[in-house]
Write an enzyme that holds these catalytic residues in place. Structure first.
Site, mmCIF file in Angstrom:
data_model
loop_
_atom_site.group_PDB
_atom_site.id
_atom_site.type_symbol
_atom_site.label_atom_id
_atom_site.label_comp_id
_atom_site.label_asym_id
_atom_site.label_seq_id
_atom_site.Cartn_x
_atom_site.Cartn_y
_atom_site.Cartn_z
ATOM 1 N N HIS A 69 0.820 -1.220 0.000
ATOM 2 C CA HIS A 69 0.000 0.000 0.000
ATOM 3 C C HIS A 69 0.850 1.265 0.000
ATOM 4 C CE1 HIS A 69 1.159 0.006 4.165
ATOM 5 N NE2 HIS A 69 0.651 1.230 4.280
ATOM 6 N N HIS A 84 1.968 6.879 -0.455
ATOM 7 C CA HIS A 84 1.077 6.080 0.399
ATOM 8 C C HIS A 84 -0.299 6.050 -0.247
ATOM 9 C CE1 HIS A 84 -1.368 4.840 3.801
ATOM 10 N NE2 HIS A 84 -0.240 4.437 4.382
#
Length: 165
Positions: A69, A84
């Site tokens: 992620h 992110h």
């Protein structure tokens, strides 16, 4: 008279990692990012069709958690940038994300780094706002300037931040 030895001026740029709406980091619905606890930067609220995240800078992948992620990149100048993807996406344990780069890999700006399974993520109502964080802003880069305006539509690889070097 001759400028043979004059250093050429170049621009260091940070590009949009994905298409969407450029968003002020303080508007992100996660206090870790909105309060800039990890560093300053910008966010992009993803367009409905965006499903690939691209490297906003060239450098070395120094962080790639198993959850895929997020990707940490260090540039040749020592700038540390974190991409992110989403809010609380670490809790998905990698479901919905496929990394297409590896830890310690040298990557180019604009190279695909993560693919998203939008159907899976949509079914779980995941907020996919993607943050680009300058985790260690070095003094030489503190006069970077934002090229796009918050609220603007951006496409992957549009220049968001630049600095003359």
């Amino acid at each position: 008279m001759f400028n043979f030895f004059k250093k050429k001026s170049t621009k260091f740029t940070v590009t949009a990692p994905i298409s969407g709406i450029l968003t002020n980091l303080s508007d992100v619905k996660d206090p870790v990012f909105s309060q800039k606890m990890m560093g300053d930067g910008f966010a992009i609220s993803l367009s409905a069709t965006a499903n690939v995240v691209f490297a906003p800078v060239a450098g070395k992948v120094v962080s790639l958690p198993e959850s895929h992620h997020a990707v940490g990149i260090v540039t040749k100048d020592g700038e540390e940038i974190l991409v992110h993807i989403g809010i609380d996406t670490v809790n998905l344990n990698g479901q919905g994300f496929t990394a297409v780069v590896e830890q310690d890999e040298e990557i180019e700006q604009g190279q695909e780094i993560v693919k998203l399974d939008r159907d899976f993520l949509k079914n779980r109502e995941v907020d996919l706002t993607t943050m680009v964080i300058f985790t260690k802003l070095i003094p030489e880069h503190q006069d970077w300037k934002l090229i796009e305006n918050y609220g603007d539509k951006v496409t992957n690889l549009d220049t968001i931040v630049e600095k003359q070097v």
